[in-house]
Design an enzyme around this catalytic site. Structure first.
Site, PDB file in Angstrom:
ATOM      1  N   ILE A  20       0.814  -1.075  -0.035  1.00 27.61           N
ATOM      2  CA  ILE A  20      -0.101   0.087   0.043  1.00 27.61           C
ATOM      3  C   ILE A  20       0.864   1.196   0.037  1.00 27.61           C
ATOM      4  N   ALA A  91       5.011  -1.885   8.617  1.00 26.36           N
ATOM      5  CA  ALA A  91       4.397  -2.827   9.462  1.00 26.36           C
ATOM      6  C   ALA A  91       4.839  -4.058   8.986  1.00 26.36           C
ATOM      7  N   THR A 141      -5.715  -1.197  10.385  1.00 28.56           N
ATOM      8  CA  THR A 141      -6.594  -2.227   9.819  1.00 28.56           C
ATOM      9  C   THR A 141      -8.135  -2.346  10.348  1.00 28.56           C
ATOM     10  N   ASP A 142      -9.130  -2.874   9.635  1.00 32.86           N
ATOM     11  CA  ASP A 142     -10.310  -3.271  10.489  1.00 32.86           C
ATOM     12  C   ASP A 142      -9.910  -4.488  11.310  1.00 32.86           C
ATOM     13  N   GLU A 143      -9.113  -5.175  11.307  1.00 29.59           N
ATOM     14  CA  GLU A 143      -8.820  -6.549  11.939  1.00 29.59           C
ATOM     15  C   GLU A 143      -8.697  -6.453  13.409  1.00 29.59           C
ATOM     16  N   TYR A 167      -1.112 -10.312  14.607  1.00 32.46           N
ATOM     17  CA  TYR A 167      -0.935  -9.141  14.099  1.00 32.46           C
ATOM     18  C   TYR A 167      -1.978  -8.004  14.472  1.00 32.46           C
ATOM     19  N   LYS A 171      -1.305  -4.269  15.990  1.00 31.91           N
ATOM     20  CA  LYS A 171      -1.828  -3.090  15.445  1.00 31.91           C
ATOM     21  C   LYS A 171      -2.955  -2.262  16.227  1.00 31.91           C
ATOM     22  N   LYS A 206      -0.010 -12.875   0.246  1.00 33.04           N
ATOM     23  CA  LYS A 206      -1.520 -12.586   0.399  1.00 33.04           C
ATOM     24  C   LYS A 206      -2.453 -13.181  -0.740  1.00 33.04           C
ATOM     25  N   LEU A 207      -3.799 -13.357  -0.230  1.00 36.16           N
ATOM     26  CA  LEU A 207      -4.660 -14.308  -1.014  1.00 36.16           C
ATOM     27  C   LEU A 207      -4.637 -13.944  -2.578  1.00 36.16           C
ATOM     28  N   ASN A 266     -14.267 -15.797   0.572  1.00 36.29           N
ATOM     29  CA  ASN A 266     -13.149 -16.245  -0.195  1.00 36.29           C
ATOM     30  C   ASN A 266     -13.260 -16.922  -1.411  1.00 36.29           C
ATOM     31  N   ASP A 298      -7.420 -25.114   8.184  1.00 35.44           N
ATOM     32  CA  ASP A 298      -7.656 -23.358   8.261  1.00 35.44           C
ATOM     33  C   ASP A 298      -6.840 -22.837   9.036  1.00 35.44           C
ATOM     34  N   GLY A 301      -7.171 -19.539  14.624  1.00 35.28           N
ATOM     35  CA  GLY A 301      -8.032 -18.377  15.057  1.00 35.28           C
ATOM     36  C   GLY A 301      -8.710 -17.544  13.891  1.00 35.28           C
ATOM     37  N   HIS A 302      -8.714 -18.165  12.710  1.00 34.70           N
ATOM     38  CA  HIS A 302      -9.370 -17.387  11.534  1.00 34.70           C
ATOM     39  C   HIS A 302     -10.552 -16.679  11.661  1.00 34.70           C
TER      40      HIS A 302
HETATM   41  P1  NAD Z   1       3.507  -4.582   3.399  1.00 32.11           P
HETATM   42  O1  NAD Z   1       3.933  -5.928   4.092  1.00 32.11           O
HETATM   43  O2  NAD Z   1       3.401  -5.036   2.093  1.00 32.11           O
HETATM   44  O3  NAD Z   1       4.555  -3.741   3.454  1.00 32.11           O
HETATM   45  C1  NAD Z   1       5.162  -3.238   4.702  1.00 32.11           C
HETATM   46  C2  NAD Z   1       6.489  -2.311   4.444  1.00 32.11           C
HETATM   47  O4  NAD Z   1       7.127  -1.997   5.805  1.00 32.11           O
HETATM   48  C3  NAD Z   1       7.505  -3.060   3.642  1.00 32.11           C
HETATM   49  O5  NAD Z   1       7.951  -2.370   2.832  1.00 32.11           O
HETATM   50  C4  NAD Z   1       8.606  -3.367   4.735  1.00 32.11           C
HETATM   51  O6  NAD Z   1       9.731  -3.228   4.311  1.00 32.11           O
HETATM   52  C5  NAD Z   1       8.560  -1.917   5.569  1.00 32.11           C
HETATM   53  N1  NAD Z   1       8.807  -2.301   7.029  1.00 32.11           N
HETATM   54  C6  NAD Z   1       8.729  -3.139   7.845  1.00 32.11           C
HETATM   55  N2  NAD Z   1       9.242  -3.133   8.999  1.00 32.11           N
HETATM   56  C7  NAD Z   1       9.809  -2.003   9.010  1.00 32.11           C
HETATM   57  C8  NAD Z   1      10.662  -1.326  10.070  1.00 32.11           C
HETATM   58  N3  NAD Z   1      10.987  -1.898  11.053  1.00 32.11           N
HETATM   59  N4  NAD Z   1      11.151  -0.175   9.729  1.00 32.11           N
HETATM   60  C9  NAD Z   1      10.681   0.235   8.285  1.00 32.11           C
HETATM   61  N5  NAD Z   1      10.012  -0.171   7.437  1.00 32.11           N
HETATM   62  C10 NAD Z   1       9.576  -1.590   7.601  1.00 32.11           C
HETATM   63  O7  NAD Z   1       2.246  -4.092   4.036  1.00 32.11           O
HETATM   64  P2  NAD Z   1       0.963  -3.508   3.232  1.00 32.11           P
HETATM   65  O8  NAD Z   1       0.033  -4.629   2.897  1.00 32.11           O
HETATM   66  O9  NAD Z   1       1.502  -2.474   2.363  1.00 32.11           O
HETATM   67  O10 NAD Z   1       0.362  -2.783   4.730  1.00 32.11           O
HETATM   68  C11 NAD Z   1       0.659  -1.329   5.019  1.00 32.11           C
HETATM   69  C12 NAD Z   1       0.133  -0.791   6.122  1.00 32.11           C
HETATM   70  O11 NAD Z   1      -1.447  -0.712   5.974  1.00 32.11           O
HETATM   71  C13 NAD Z   1       0.267  -1.700   7.268  1.00 32.11           C
HETATM   72  O12 NAD Z   1       0.173  -0.703   8.439  1.00 32.11           O
HETATM   73  C14 NAD Z   1      -1.032  -2.549   7.642  1.00 32.11           C
HETATM   74  O13 NAD Z   1      -1.294  -2.598   8.853  1.00 32.11           O
HETATM   75  C15 NAD Z   1      -2.024  -1.617   6.924  1.00 32.11           C
HETATM   76  N6  NAD Z   1      -3.245  -2.261   6.222  1.00 32.11           N
HETATM   77  C16 NAD Z   1      -2.878  -3.037   5.151  1.00 32.11           C
HETATM   78  C17 NAD Z   1      -3.964  -3.741   4.668  1.00 32.11           C
HETATM   79  C18 NAD Z   1      -3.896  -4.721   3.608  1.00 32.11           C
HETATM   80  O14 NAD Z   1      -4.968  -5.178   2.964  1.00 32.11           O
HETATM   81  N7  NAD Z   1      -2.843  -4.899   3.204  1.00 32.11           N
HETATM   82  C19 NAD Z   1      -5.626  -3.215   4.955  1.00 32.11           C
HETATM   83  C20 NAD Z   1      -5.293  -2.243   6.143  1.00 32.11           C
HETATM   84  C21 NAD Z   1      -4.383  -1.848   6.630  1.00 32.11           C
HETATM   85  O1  DAU Z   2      -8.631  -6.769   7.019  1.00 35.47           O
HETATM   86  C1  DAU Z   2      -7.437  -6.105   6.658  1.00 35.47           C
HETATM   87  C2  DAU Z   2      -6.059  -7.051   6.460  1.00 35.47           C
HETATM   88  O2  DAU Z   2      -6.306  -7.836   5.361  1.00 35.47           O
HETATM   89  C3  DAU Z   2      -4.726  -6.239   6.744  1.00 35.47           C
HETATM   90  O3  DAU Z   2      -4.683  -5.557   7.905  1.00 35.47           O
HETATM   91  C4  DAU Z   2      -3.817  -7.391   6.574  1.00 35.47           C
HETATM   92  O4  DAU Z   2      -2.504  -6.667   6.505  1.00 35.47           O
HETATM   93  C5  DAU Z   2      -3.921  -8.096   5.257  1.00 35.47           C
HETATM   94  O5  DAU Z   2      -2.849  -9.014   5.331  1.00 35.47           O
HETATM   95  C6  DAU Z   2      -5.029  -8.649   5.129  1.00 35.47           C
HETATM   96  O6  DAU Z   2      -5.329  -9.657   6.143  1.00 35.47           O
HETATM   97  P1  DAU Z   2      -6.032 -11.367   5.617  1.00 35.47           P
HETATM   98  O7  DAU Z   2      -5.712 -12.140   6.622  1.00 35.47           O
HETATM   99  O8  DAU Z   2      -7.640 -10.949   5.514  1.00 35.47           O
HETATM  100  O9  DAU Z   2      -5.574 -11.306   4.369  1.00 35.47           O
HETATM  101  P2  DAU Z   2      -4.971 -12.609   3.531  1.00 35.47           P
HETATM  102  O10 DAU Z   2      -4.897 -12.226   1.961  1.00 35.47           O
HETATM  103  O11 DAU Z   2      -3.955 -13.213   4.028  1.00 35.47           O
HETATM  104  O12 DAU Z   2      -6.169 -13.406   3.302  1.00 35.47           O
HETATM  105  C7  DAU Z   2      -7.355 -13.124   3.015  1.00 35.47           C
HETATM  106  C8  DAU Z   2      -8.588 -14.269   3.275  1.00 35.47           C
HETATM  107  O13 DAU Z   2      -8.213 -15.262   2.365  1.00 35.47           O
HETATM  108  C9  DAU Z   2      -8.467 -14.575   4.755  1.00 35.47           C
HETATM  109  O14 DAU Z   2      -9.861 -15.125   5.039  1.00 35.47           O
HETATM  110  C10 DAU Z   2      -7.677 -15.937   4.582  1.00 35.47           C
HETATM  111  C11 DAU Z   2      -7.744 -16.746   3.167  1.00 35.47           C
HETATM  112  N1  DAU Z   2      -6.759 -17.285   2.587  1.00 35.47           N
HETATM  113  C12 DAU Z   2      -5.409 -16.734   2.629  1.00 35.47           C
HETATM  114  C13 DAU Z   2      -4.384 -17.194   2.028  1.00 35.47           C
HETATM  115  C14 DAU Z   2      -3.039 -16.412   1.770  1.00 35.47           C
HETATM  116  C15 DAU Z   2      -6.696 -18.549   2.046  1.00 35.47           C
HETATM  117  O15 DAU Z   2      -7.859 -18.915   2.196  1.00 35.47           O
HETATM  118  N2  DAU Z   2      -5.780 -19.076   1.377  1.00 35.47           N
HETATM  119  C16 DAU Z   2      -4.718 -18.352   1.286  1.00 35.47           C
HETATM  120  O16 DAU Z   2      -3.567 -19.224   0.978  1.00 35.47           O
END
Ligand code: NAD
Ligand code: DAU
Length: 360
Positions: A20, A91, A141-143, A167, A171, A206-207, A266, A298, A301-302
């Site tokens: 992001i 993060a 995050t919404d989590e 995680y 957060k 990620k998924l 999913n 699974d 704690g999903h």
């Molecule tokens: P990501 O894992 O893709 O990227 C995280 C970045 O942070 C990486 O570039 C990593 O190198 C950097 N990083 C990690 N530890 C560090 C440290 N100690 N110092 C400096 N940099 C560091 O994460 P993302 O999916 O882009 O998520 C970004 C933010 O958005 C996070 O805070 C996450 O909780 C939040 N968020 C993510 C999602 C999602 O769906 N991915 C949804 C809602 C919120």
């Molecule tokens: O809701 C926001 C969150 O979304 C962010 O805070 C997290 O950083 C981000 O990673 C994401 O978390 P999820 O655990 O929801 O995302 P993930 O892509 O890991 O999984 C999405 C859903 O798919 C979840 O219910 C688990 C399931 N899954 C995931 C993977 C990787 C599968 O069924 N198979 C898989 O291989």
């Protein structure tokens, strides 16, 4: 946001080489070319400097390879770059990795956020004495809200925190620090809690990217449990416009929930991706892609269901997502098809070892 009447900012973007964060860096540099943009990223397994390669030559852009837990570095950057806005993305972000090893999540997500807040607190008076206003945007995050039953109302900004994974617990803790620094010290912090993002530059674990890449490689598509867990999907570029809106129009001390109003189970999401891949990919090793779907053990704690009520940001700040999940997923599949050079190098031996541990 209109670019015509605003004063240029000096923005520190942590985690700007991640999924992001990098989308946000591109969004910001395109929208506000006169702003100073400083990216601080430790380049963990999830960070990829190549994602920002096209920006490295720009005079207004600076990449710093460093850790948010390094207080001296953070203090130096704030002063040296006269930072007025911190957008904090850095993060550890993957739930499955937090189950395997929570330590790094506490270090970066809790301690790292604390270090940034504390450094910004010490620096902030100099900013106001110079007649500038500041902002610390904490991207969360919404989590943190826990898991919903099928008929529960969606998460609002007043839903109580019930984090269920290491995680989300880390957060939640960082959110509480951001909130406390506003209430105790008057530091202008804003928290955003967003739902699941998808789109370009998403790390393969990620998924959505995992399914796209496995289809292209003809590998099984691992669906956890019964596949009926529900997530609320938002295209990453819409998350970026929401954060832009919050930075320009949001009120310090407030929380804004961000979501796409796109709840999908999913298994349905995976089937949508299969359909798109069958339609768009010319040379798939296995067709139809749905034949690759495999139900696996699974996640511990999903959480069953997430859903975001985004009424506040929509009515108070006027933000809305621009694409439906169908349109956004199509663009995402097209992006993974066109950018093998970006994702292929990420399938390293280290990544394979992680994959084998989770999916054995
Ligand atoms: P990501 O894992 O893709 O990227 C995280 C970045 O942070 C990486 O570039 C990593 O190198 C950097 N990083 C990690 N530890 C560090 C440290 N100690 N110092 C400096 N940099 C560091 O994460 P993302 O999916 O882009 O998520 C970004 C933010 O958005 C996070 O805070 C996450 O909780 C939040 N968020 C993510 C999602 C999602 O769906 N991915 C949804 C809602 C919120
Ligand atoms: O809701 C926001 C969150 O979304 C962010 O805070 C997290 O950083 C981000 O990673 C994401 O978390 P999820 O655990 O929801 O995302 P993930 O892509 O890991 O999984 C999405 C859903 O798919 C979840 O219910 C688990 C399931 N899954 C995931 C993977 C990787 C599968 O069924 N198979 C898989 O291989």
């Amino acid at each position: 946001m209109s670019n015509s009447s605003r004063t240029p900012r000096s923005i520190l973007i942590t985690g700007g080489a991640g999924f992001i964060g990098s989308n946000f860096v591109h969004h910001w540099c395109e929208s506000y070319p006169d702003d100073r943009v400083v990216v601080l990223d430790a380049l963990t397994y999830a960070g990829n400097r190549a994602t920002l390669a096209d920006l490295e030559e720009k005079p207004k852009f600076r990449f710093v390879d460093g850790d948010i837990c390094d207080r001296d570095l953070v203090e130096t950057l704030l002063r040296e770059e006269s930072i007025d806005t911190v957008a904090h993305f850095a993060a550890e972000s993957h739930v499955d990795r937090s189950i395997l090893g929570p330590d790094a999540f506490v270090q970066t997500n809790v301690i790292g956020t604390f270090v940034l807040l504390e450094a910004f607190r010490q620096y902030y008076p100099a900013l106001t004495e110079a007649g500038k206003s500041g902002l610390f945007l904490h991207v969360s995050t919404d989590e943190v809200y826990g898991s919903l039953e099928p008929d529960d109302p969606a998460f609002s900004e007043t839903t109580s925190y019930e984090p269920n994974s290491p995680y989300s617990a880390s957060k939640a803790s960082s959110d509480h620090f951001a909130r406390a620094y506003f209430h105790t010290y008057g530091l202008p912090t804003i928290i955003t809690n967003c739902s699941n993002n998808y789109g370009p530059y998403h790390f393969p674990e990620k998924l959505v990217p995992l399914m796209c890449i496995n289809m292209l490689l003809g590998k099984p598509l691992p669906v956890y449990g019964d596949g009926l867990n529900v997530r609320d999907w938002l295209f990453v570029r819409d998350h970026c416009t929401a954060l832009d809106t919050v930075i320009h129009l949001g009120k310090p001390g407030e929380t804004y929930n961000i979501g796409g109003n796109n709840e999908v189970a999913n298994i349905d999401l995976v089937k949508m991706l299969c359909g798109l891949m069958d339609e768009l990919a010319p040379n798939l090793p296995t067709r139809p892609s749905e034949s690759l779907i495999t139900y696996v053990k699974d996640r511990a704690g999903h959480d069953r269901r997430y859903a975001i009520d985004a009424t506040k940001i929509e009515t108070e700040l006027g933000w809305k997502p621009s694409v439906t999940v169908e349109e956004g997923l199509r663009q995402t599949v097209e992006w993974y098809l066109a950018n093998e050079a970006w994702w292929k190098p990420l399938l390293s031996a280290e990544y394979q070892a992680y994959y084998d541990t989770v999916y054995q």
